[in-house]
Design a protein around this motif. Structure first.
Motif, PDB file in Angstrom:
ATOM      1  N   MET A 269       0.816  -1.218   0.000  1.00 44.77           N
ATOM      2  CA  MET A 269       0.000   0.000   0.000  1.00 44.77           C
ATOM      3  C   MET A 269       0.847   1.263   0.000  1.00 44.77           C
ATOM      4  SD  MET A 269      -3.418  -0.193   0.496  1.00 44.77           S
ATOM      5  CE  MET A 269      -3.808   1.087   1.674  1.00 44.77           C
ATOM      6  N   SER A 270       2.085   1.189   0.488  1.00 43.00           N
ATOM      7  CA  SER A 270       2.826   2.395   0.835  1.00 43.00           C
ATOM      8  C   SER A 270       2.958   3.433  -0.291  1.00 43.00           C
ATOM      9  CB  SER A 270       4.188   2.024   1.405  1.00 43.00           C
ATOM     10  OG  SER A 270       4.889   1.253   0.469  1.00 43.00           O
ATOM     11  N   PRO A 271       3.084   3.059  -1.567  1.00 43.32           N
ATOM     12  CA  PRO A 271       3.189   4.129  -2.569  1.00 43.32           C
ATOM     13  C   PRO A 271       1.925   4.980  -2.683  1.00 43.32           C
ATOM     14  CG  PRO A 271       3.732   1.989  -3.523  1.00 43.32           C
ATOM     15  CD  PRO A 271       3.235   1.726  -2.173  1.00 43.32           C
ATOM     16  N   PHE A 272       0.769   4.406  -2.316  1.00 44.11           N
ATOM     17  CA  PHE A 272      -0.485   5.143  -2.530  1.00 44.11           C
ATOM     18  C   PHE A 272      -0.929   5.936  -1.308  1.00 44.11           C
ATOM     19  CE2 PHE A 272      -0.570   1.088  -4.799  1.00 44.11           C
ATOM     20  CZ  PHE A 272      -0.492   1.552  -6.091  1.00 44.11           C
ATOM     21  N   ILE A 273      -0.238   5.723  -0.189  1.00 44.14           N
ATOM     22  CA  ILE A 273      -0.759   6.286   1.050  1.00 44.14           C
ATOM     23  C   ILE A 273      -0.825   7.804   1.007  1.00 44.14           C
ATOM     24  CG2 ILE A 273      -0.077   6.695   3.468  1.00 44.14           C
ATOM     25  CD1 ILE A 273       0.258   3.817   3.797  1.00 44.14           C
ATOM     26  N   GLU A 274       0.190   8.422   0.413  1.00 42.19           N
ATOM     27  CA  GLU A 274       0.205   9.883   0.403  1.00 42.19           C
ATOM     28  C   GLU A 274      -0.999  10.423  -0.363  1.00 42.19           C
ATOM     29  OE1 GLU A 274       3.823  11.614  -0.828  1.00 42.19           O
ATOM     30  OE2 GLU A 274       3.042  13.654  -0.686  1.00 42.19           O
ATOM     31  N   ARG A 275      -1.265   9.797  -1.533  1.00 44.74           N
ATOM     32  CA  ARG A 275      -2.394  10.277  -2.321  1.00 44.74           C
ATOM     33  C   ARG A 275      -3.718  10.082  -1.563  1.00 44.74           C
ATOM     34  NH1 ARG A 275      -1.701   8.342  -8.194  1.00 44.74           N
ATOM     35  NH2 ARG A 275       0.361   9.191  -7.772  1.00 44.74           N
ATOM     36  N   ILE A 276      -3.831   8.920  -0.934  1.00 41.03           N
ATOM     37  CA  ILE A 276      -5.069   8.662  -0.175  1.00 41.03           C
ATOM     38  C   ILE A 276      -5.239   9.710   0.917  1.00 41.03           C
ATOM     39  CG2 ILE A 276      -6.168   7.062   1.436  1.00 41.03           C
ATOM     40  CD1 ILE A 276      -4.899   4.797  -0.118  1.00 41.03           C
ATOM     41  N   LEU A 277      -4.128   9.991   1.612  1.00 43.99           N
ATOM     42  CA  LEU A 277      -4.211  10.956   2.711  1.00 43.99           C
ATOM     43  C   LEU A 277      -4.585  12.337   2.195  1.00 43.99           C
ATOM     44  CD1 LEU A 277      -1.364  10.287   5.252  1.00 43.99           C
ATOM     45  CD2 LEU A 277      -3.805  10.055   5.524  1.00 43.99           C
ATOM     46  N   TRP A 278      -4.070  12.683   1.022  1.00 43.32           N
ATOM     47  CA  TRP A 278      -4.358  14.004   0.455  1.00 43.32           C
ATOM     48  C   TRP A 278      -5.867  14.149   0.221  1.00 43.32           C
ATOM     49  CZ3 TRP A 278      -6.186  16.522  -3.892  1.00 43.32           C
ATOM     50  CH2 TRP A 278      -5.803  17.864  -4.015  1.00 43.32           C
ATOM     51  N   HIS A 279      -6.437  13.084  -0.361  1.00 39.88           N
ATOM     52  CA  HIS A 279      -7.875  13.147  -0.630  1.00 39.88           C
ATOM     53  C   HIS A 279      -8.688  13.151   0.661  1.00 39.88           C
ATOM     54  CE1 HIS A 279      -6.690  11.987  -4.748  1.00 39.88           C
ATOM     55  NE2 HIS A 279      -7.669  12.833  -5.017  1.00 39.88           N
TER      56      HIS A 279
ATOM     57  N   LEU B 285      -8.849  16.517   2.129  1.00 44.40           N
ATOM     58  CA  LEU B 285      -9.830  17.417   1.507  1.00 44.40           C
ATOM     59  C   LEU B 285     -11.184  17.319   2.197  1.00 44.40           C
ATOM     60  CD1 LEU B 285      -9.423  17.330  -2.341  1.00 44.40           C
ATOM     61  CD2 LEU B 285      -8.873  19.127  -0.738  1.00 44.40           C
ATOM     62  N   SER B 286     -11.489  16.131   2.743  1.00 44.28           N
ATOM     63  CA  SER B 286     -12.812  15.940   3.352  1.00 44.28           C
ATOM     64  C   SER B 286     -12.988  16.808   4.582  1.00 44.28           C
ATOM     65  CB  SER B 286     -13.010  14.491   3.734  1.00 44.28           C
ATOM     66  OG  SER B 286     -12.229  14.220   4.874  1.00 44.28           O
ATOM     67  N   ALA B 287     -11.876  17.386   5.084  1.00 42.78           N
ATOM     68  CA  ALA B 287     -11.989  18.225   6.282  1.00 42.78           C
ATOM     69  C   ALA B 287     -12.842  19.454   6.014  1.00 42.78           C
ATOM     70  CB  ALA B 287     -10.614  18.640   6.758  1.00 42.78           C
ATOM     71  N   CYS B 288     -12.983  19.835   4.726  1.00 44.38           N
ATOM     72  CA  CYS B 288     -13.811  21.011   4.456  1.00 44.38           C
ATOM     73  C   CYS B 288     -15.289  20.700   4.684  1.00 44.38           C
ATOM     74  CB  CYS B 288     -13.568  21.548   3.060  1.00 44.38           C
ATOM     75  SG  CYS B 288     -14.099  20.424   1.798  1.00 44.38           S
ATOM     76  N   LEU B 289     -15.633  19.428   4.809  1.00 51.20           N
ATOM     77  CA  LEU B 289     -17.016  19.084   5.162  1.00 51.20           C
ATOM     78  C   LEU B 289     -17.242  19.216   6.658  1.00 51.20           C
ATOM     79  CD1 LEU B 289     -17.711  15.934   2.990  1.00 51.20           C
ATOM     80  CD2 LEU B 289     -18.638  18.213   2.727  1.00 51.20           C
TER      81      LEU B 289
END
Lengths: 581, 202
Positions: free
Chosen positions: A362-372, A375-379
C-alpha cells in the motif's frame, strides 16, 4: 387578596393617560401593557383595543388612569381622570399617580360593584410590580424541572400567575408595533414607542433566507437521492457502509442539513432553537474543519504524515512480533504448554507477516489517499475525525483479528469446560426445559469426558494468556476510537446557540423570576421589581442537547466484564454488533 | 420595621436572624452567618502547607510545593463560591409567592421563587441528625393529582437546618414562635384569607 399591578418600567416617565392592559381575575392582578396619551377619542381607543384583542386573543381593556405630575399639581386633571372611569368601565378601576420629585407613587383601586357583605364601596390594597417589558417579551419561560411535560401555548396561559403575565406580554406584540412616528389615531407609550427595534441585517437575512433555503433543499434532496441509489445497496457495499463511522456521520449531517434548510417555518420556539443550535454546530464544525485543512495543506504536512505512517505501522508490527516471541517462551516465568504455545505463536506470526507485506504494497499510494482524505476536512471536523477513526480501525485490523481468534478459542474452551464440569458431577443441560438435569452416564462416557476435561483445564492457561494479551490490545484501540467518537458527539450534540444566548442575553432563557423590594415608605403601596432569573447552564445543556448520531456503546460495565470473562466478542464501537449479540 | 436576634447553629456558631416588615403583605427573614474567620483560614492553610513541606523534604520535588499552593487557592475559591453561604433570605409576598435567596461569600446569588399557586403547605419538619432538629420546609403541589406532593423544599438549608435543639428554653420558644408564625403567615396568604395580626415582638 392584594391587588397586584404589573407596570412596565419604560412607562414610568410617560405622560398622563390611560392604562391599557389585561385583568387576570383569578390572581387579581392587572398587567399594564401600555399607556394611551391625550388627546384621544374614546371610540378610537376602543376600536384599537378590539383590533389587538382579535389579533392576539388576549382580552385587553382599559384598566385605569395614569397621572404623572410634571409641573404643579393640576386639580382639573385629577377630576377629569376620575371622570374617565365612567366612559371606560372596568372593575376595579386603577388610579396610578406619580408626583413630581417624589420616588413614591400613590395607587388606588376602586371597585364599584363590591359584594354586599363588605358594605360600602371599598379600596383594595395595591402592590406595584415593575417589570422590564422588553425582557419579559423576549424571554422564554421554562417551567421548573418538576413538571417537564407541560406544553407551551394554552397550557401555560392557564398555568400559574407569572406564566400568565409572560403569556400576556408575549401575545400582545401587535400592540407594540406602533411607535410615536406613526400617524395613528391613538398615541401609545410602551417599550418600542421611541422607535421599533429592528436591524437591517436581520431583515435582509430574513428576505434572503427563503430562496437560499429552497435552493439548498433542492441540492440536498438531490444528494440524498443519489445516496439511496441501488448501486450502493448491493451486498458487500451496504455491509461496508454500515461498518464505517464516516458514513454514519455523513448521514447524520445530511439529516441535520435537511432539517435546517427545510422550507417550512419552525412551529414553536423549541424547534426554532433546535434549528439554530444545529446551524451553529454545523458552522463551527466546518470552521474547525477548514482550519484543519489549512494546517494540513500548509508546509507539506501530508507528505510528512504519509512518510511517518508506514514506519509507525512497521514498528507496531515489529513490537507485536516481539510480544509473540516473548509469549512463545516463558512469559513472566509461567510455564505454558509448549506445543500449543508454539502453534498459536507461529499462527499469529504468519499473520503479522501477511500484514506487513500488505502495508508495503500500500505504501506508494498512502500519500495520495491521505491528500484526498484531507480534503474531506472542508465538510467539517467531525467528518475528518470519523475518517481518522476508520483509518485507525483499518490499520489495527490485525489486532482485531488476533483478538477474534483468541476470543473464539477461549470461548470454546470455557463452554467445553463448563459442560464437561456438569458431566463430571453427573449432570447435563436440558435444552428443552432450559435447566440442568441429573443424568446417569456410562463408564466410558465418564472416562472420556473426564480425560477431555483434564486436557482442557491444563491447556486453558495458555489460551487464556493469549486471549488476555490481545484483549488488552484491542481494548486500547477501542478506547482511542471511543475518545474520538466522544469528541465527535460533543461537537454534534452541544447546543452552542443556546449557550451563547445564555451567556450574552441571559434574559432570553428564563427559569423564573425573582423579586426585589424597592425603597418603601409607610402608607404608600409596596413596590417590587420583577427581574428575570436566567436558566442555569446545566439545564440549558440538558434542555437543548441535540440528539447525537447514536453509535454509542450500550454496554454497562458489568455486562462488559461478563462478556470479557466468557470470551464473547465485544463491539463497543458499533450498535449493530450489540443487536447481533 | 426591622428587628434582630441571634441564635446558635448546630455546631455552636452564631447566627443572626433579621426580620423586616415592608408592608402587611410582604415580609422578609434574613439569616446571616458570621464572615469567614481568619483563624480557620490560617489553620487550614498552614496545615496544607506544612504537610506539603514535609512531603517536599521527603522526596525533594518542588512540584509538591506549587501543587499545594494551587490546591489551597482553588480550594478557597471553591469554598467561597459554592459552599460558604453568608446570608439566606426568605421573602414572603402575599398571594404572589415565596422567594428564597442564598448569597455566597463570593457574591454569587442564587434565587428560587415559588409561586403561591404551587405551594401546598409550609410545615415544620423533624429530622434526626445525631439529635432531633427542626426545620422549615415548603411542600409543593403535584400538578397531576390534587392531594399529592411533588417536592419538599427545605428553607434556610444551610442555616436553620443546623439550629440545634436549643438547650435554652427561651431561645427554643423564640424559634418555635418564629417558625410557627411564618407557617401561619404563608398558610394565610395561601388560603387567601385575611392576614393574621402582627406577632408581638420577641
Amino acid at each position: 387578596m392584594v391587588l397586584k399591578a404589573f407596570f412596565p418600567t419604560c412607562c414610568a416617565s410617560a405622560d398622563s393617560g390611560l392604562l391599557v392592559g389585561r385583568w387576570v381575575p383569578e390572581q387579581s392582578s392587572a398587567v399594564v401593557l401600555a399607556v394611551v396619551h391625550f388627546p384621544f377619542i374614546p371610540m378610537q381607543v376602543k376600536e384599537l383595543l378590539a383590533q389587538v384583542q382579535q389579533a392576539s386573543r388576549v382580552s385587553i381593556a382599559v384598566l385605569g388612569t395614569w397621572c404623572h405630575h410634571r409641573q404643579e399639581p393640576e386639580e382639573s386633571l385629577g377630576h377629569f381622570l376620575e371622570g374617565l372611569g365612567a366612559i371606560f368601565s372596568h372593575d376595579p378601576w386603577l388610579q396610578l399617580c406619580r408626583e413630581r420629585g417624589s420616588k413614591f407613587w400613590s395607587c388606588k383601586a376602586t371597585r364599584r360593584q363590591v359584594p354586599t357583605s363588605f358594605g360600602a364601596p371599598g379600596e383594595d390594597q395595591v402592590m406595584l410590580v415593575f417589570y422590564d417589558q422588553r425582557k419579559v417579551l423576549l424571554s422564554q419561560l421554562h417551567p421548573p424541572a418538576a413538571l417537564p411535560d407541560r406544553q407551551a401555548g394554552d397550557a401555560t396561559a392557564s398555568a400559574g400567575g407569572l406564566a400568565a403575565v409572560f403569556d400576556t406580554v408575549a401575545r400582545s406584540e401587535v400592540l407594540f408595533r406602533s411607535d410615536r412616528f406613526d400617524e395613528g389615531p391613538v398615541r401609545l407609550s410602551h417599550w418600542q414607542s421611541e422607535g421599533v427595534e429592528a436591524s437591517i441585517l436581520v431583515e435582509l437575512a430574513k428576505r434572503a433566507s427563503g430562496p437560499i433555503c429552497l435552493l439548498l433543499a433542492c441540492l440536498l434532496s438531490l444528494v440524498s437521492a443519489v445516496s439511496t441509489c441501488w448501486v450502493f445497496k448491493l451486498w458487500p457495499l451496504s455491509f461496508i457502509w454500515s461498518k464505517l463511522s464516516t458514513c454514519e456521520q455523513l448521514k447524520h449531517r445530511l439529516e441535520q442539513l435537511k432539517l435546517i434548510f427545510s422550507p417550512q417555518k419552525a412551529e414553536n420556539p423549541s424547534q426554532l432553537m433546535r434549528k439554530a443550535n444545529i446551524l451553529v454546530s454545523v458552522l463551527l464544525d466546518v470552521a474547525l474543519g477548514l482550519m484543519l485543512l489549512s494546517w494540513l495543506h500548509g508546509k507539506d504536512r501530508i507528505g510528512q504524515l504519509a512518510d511517518a505512517l508506514v514506519p509507525v505501522a512497521d514498528h507496531v508490527a515489529e513490537e507485536l512480533q516481539h510480544l509473540l516471541q516473548w509469549l512463545m517462551g516463558a512469559p513472566a516465568g509461567l510455564k505454558m504448554n509448549r506445543a500449543l504455545d508454539q502453534v498459536l505463536g507461529r499462527f499469529f506470526l504468519y499473520h503479522i507477516h501477511l500484514w506487513i507485506s500488505y502495508i508495503h504494497l500500500m505504501s506508494p499510494f498512502i500519500e495520495r489517499i491521505l491528500w484526498h482524505v484531507g480534503l474531506s476536512a472542508c465538510l467539517g471536523l467531525t467528518i475528518s475525525l470519523s475518517i481518522l477513526s476508520d483509518i485507525i480501525a483499518l490499520l489495527t485490523f490485525h489486532i482485531y483479528c488476533f483478538y477474534v481468534y483468541g476470543a473464539r478459542l477461549y470461548c470454546l474452551k470455557i463452554y467445553g469446560l463448563s459442560s464437561l464440569w456438569r458431566l463430571f458431577r453427573g449432570k447435563k443441560w436440558n435444552v428443552l426445559r432450559q435447566r440442568v438435569d441429573s443424568c446417569s452416564y456410562d463408564l466410558d462416557q465418564l472416562f472420556i469426558g473426564t480425560l477431555l476435561f483434564t486436557v482442557l483445564i491444563f491447556l486453558l492457561p495458555t489460551t487464556a494468556l493469549y486471549y488476555l494479551v490481545f484483549t488488552l490490545l484491542r481494548l486500547l484501540v477501542v478506547t482511542v476510537q471511543g475518545l474520538i467518537h466522544l469528541l465527535v458527539d460533543l461537537i454534534n450534540s452541544l447546543p452552542l446557540y443556546a449557550l451563547g444566548l445564555r451567556l450574552c442575553r441571559p434574559y432570553r432563557l428564563a427559569a423564573g423570576v425573582k423579586f426585589r423590594v424597592l425603597e418603601h415608605e409607610a402608607g404608600r403601596p409596596l413596590r417590587l421589581l420583577m427581574q428575570i432569573n436566567p436558566l442555569p447552564y446545566g439545564r440549558v445543556v440538558h434542555t437543548y442537547r441535540l440528539p447525537s448520531c447514536g453509535c454509542h456503546p450500550k454496554h454497562s460495565w458489568g455486562s462488559l466484564c461478563r462478556k470479557l470473562f466468557f470470551g464473547e466478542l465485544i463491539y463497543p464501537w458499533r450498535q449493530r454488533g450489540d443487536k447481533q449479540d | 420595621m426591622e428587628d434582630k436576634m441571634s441564635f446558635f447553629d448546630i455546631c455552636g456558631g452564631r447566627l443572626a436572624l433579621q426580620r423586616r416588615y415592608y408592608s402587611p403583605s410582604c415580609r422578609e427573614f434574613c439569616v446571616s452567618s458570621p464572615r469567614l474567620s481568619l483563624r480557620l483560614l490560617t489553620v487550614v492553610t498552614c496545615t496544607v502547607w506544612l504537610a506539603a513541606y514535609g512531603l517536599f523534604t521527603l522526596c525533594e520535588n518542588s512540584m509538591i510545593l506549587s501543587a499545594a499552593i494551587f490546591v489551597t487557592l482553588l480550594g478557597l475559591l471553591g469554598y467561597l463560591h459554592f459552599v460558604k453561604i453568608d446570608q439566606e433570605t426568605l421573602l414572603i409576598i402575599d398571594s404572589l409567592g415565596i422567594q428564597m435567596t442564598s448569597s455566597y461569600a463570593s457574591g454569587k446569588e442564587s434565587t428560587t421563587f415559588i409561586e403561591m399557586g404551587k405551594v401546598k403547605d409550609v410545615i415544620i419538619n423533624e429530622a434526626i441528625y445525631m439529635k432531633v432538629i427542626y426545620y422549615l420546609c415548603i411542600l409543593l403541589k403535584d400538578p397531576g393529582e390534587p392531594d399529592g406532593i411533588s417536592q419538599v423544599v427545605p428553607v434556610f438549608q444551610m442555616e436553620i437546618m443546623k439550629f440545634r435543639q436549643i438547650k435554652n428554653c427561651l431561645l427554643s420558644s423564640c424559634f418555635a414562635q418564629f417558625t410557627g408564625w411564618a407557617v401561619g403567615l404563608v398558610r394565610d396568604s395561601f388560603q387567601e384569607g385575611p392576614m393574621r395580626p402582627e406577632p408581638r415582638p420577641f
